[in-house]
Design an enzyme around this catalytic site. Sequence first.
Site, PDB file in Angstrom:
ATOM      1  N   CYS A 325       0.841  -1.203   0.000  1.00  0.00           N
ATOM      2  CA  CYS A 325       0.000   0.000   0.000  1.00  0.00           C
ATOM      3  C   CYS A 325       0.879   1.257   0.000  1.00  0.00           C
ATOM      4  O   CYS A 325       1.541   1.547  -0.978  1.00  0.00           O
ATOM      5  CB  CYS A 325      -0.984  -0.043   1.162  1.00  0.00           C
ATOM      6  SG  CYS A 325      -2.382   1.088   0.964  1.00  0.00           S
ATOM      7  N   HIS A 423      -3.693  -5.519   1.313  1.00  0.00           N
ATOM      8  CA  HIS A 423      -3.471  -5.894   2.711  1.00  0.00           C
ATOM      9  C   HIS A 423      -3.924  -7.340   2.918  1.00  0.00           C
ATOM     10  O   HIS A 423      -4.777  -7.844   2.196  1.00  0.00           O
ATOM     11  CB  HIS A 423      -4.253  -4.975   3.640  1.00  0.00           C
ATOM     12  CG  HIS A 423      -3.822  -3.544   3.579  1.00  0.00           C
ATOM     13  ND1 HIS A 423      -2.664  -3.097   4.164  1.00  0.00           N
ATOM     14  CD2 HIS A 423      -4.398  -2.460   2.997  1.00  0.00           C
ATOM     15  CE1 HIS A 423      -2.540  -1.788   3.950  1.00  0.00           C
ATOM     16  NE2 HIS A 423      -3.582  -1.383   3.241  1.00  0.00           N
TER      17      HIS A 423
END
Length: 481
Positions: A325, A423
């Site tokens: 991310c 994630h």
Amino acid sequence: MIQGTTSDAGKSTLVAGLCRIAHRAGVRVAPFKPQNMALNSAVTADGGEIGRAQALQAQAAGLAPTVDMNPVLLKPNSDTGAQVIIHGRPRGDLNARAYHDYKPTAMAAVLASHGRLRAQYDLVLVEGAGSPAEVNLRARDIANMGFAEAVDCPVVLVADIDRGGVFAHLVGTLACLSESERARVTGFVINRFRGDLSLLTPGLDWLTAQTGKPVFGVLPYLQGLHLDAEDAVQTAQSAASGEVLRVVIPVLPRISNHTDFDALRAHPQVDVRMVGPGRPIPPADLVILPGSKSVQADLAWLRAHGWDAAIARHLRYGGKLIGICGGMQMLGRRLRDPLGLEGRPGSLDGLGYLDFETTLAPAKQLRQVRGTLADGGAALAGYEIHMGVTEGPALARPAVRLDDGRTDGAVSADGQILATYLHGLFDAPEACRALLAWAGVREARAQDYAALREASLERLADTLRAHLDLPALFASLAVRG
């Protein structure tokens, strides 16, 4: 409602365990936290964002998480400000004073969500936030006694004895409450006790005599629970032994979703070290740049600590590197923030390892995803939470192929660097095994982290049943009126 004398007193864990006990008994139970301040978040099936603790509690209750379980989520992006998320959707960034003025609007969202849950379930177990004794925050409180008073909700107070001063915490908290709020507290739970319980009994008797309120039980210090942390970064070294993969993760000031690494911590072939400020990056086989709520500020901070040079040295010696991310965005050539979403408008050079650029945009990407690793096809499941749009030639070598037809991330031409927005990358057994093998583990083993989490919930519920007076506790939490 479960409130605590401090942050990290055990509220989230206690609610999760009580949810599992009620679920076992056939009670339709749901968790609820009016307001959560955390950088660890989860994505619901409909693309909403809530605290990870409520997602775990939903699992304990046998439910899929929904935005009503955590209607207000605050994600700090500076020392004085946060992104405000209402019913799973971002409403903008507010500083502390502006949010104080916004609280009546937030309270309306809280009461609406609580009302919907009350209509659907037999029991709603509510978790407070921090401590109800923060007298400077009492006005317009929506997280603790302000909420309890609004819905006429009884309260059990939990305190952590391991940090010391447990009786002062409990009696002092009561002293800071108003008369009506003190009357709302039905009793206490003492958490994380180690030692001979008979030596604590005189103190428990004194506490009941002083307050007129019972102690529902004393919970032992439980080691080895594989449950998502609310927000505190676990910096202790993992307990792996023998020949293991050395994984190092820099603890950035605005690190987010560090629960990404819980599966690695639990893996017997992995030694995870979370490295804080002022410490050099130790020798490693794999370095992971984690997610961040303030990517440009955290990248500047990383450089200021010399970790950019340490990462370059790590790669020169053949180490592997993953960016997740915000960590992925750092690996590109440039980060742009033309609208000032993370502060002042501007741009910053990335670390330059992958040929792409990221531009921050107001639309937040929130979705659960499934797919496979592009190299080898190992199945994975995860979620996206990001505001950046990444473009560039490096994306032609994706890290992940998603079931919806999209690709995600990038892998360097030499195969040494992997970047992804996803994630939960290590949670799926086969994906975890494939990534460990890529990073250098010989005969890497699969580990079902979801099964470990489920076993931990069962162990937690068994422990609560053994150490709490559950009939008295649940009776005290019965809905009034």
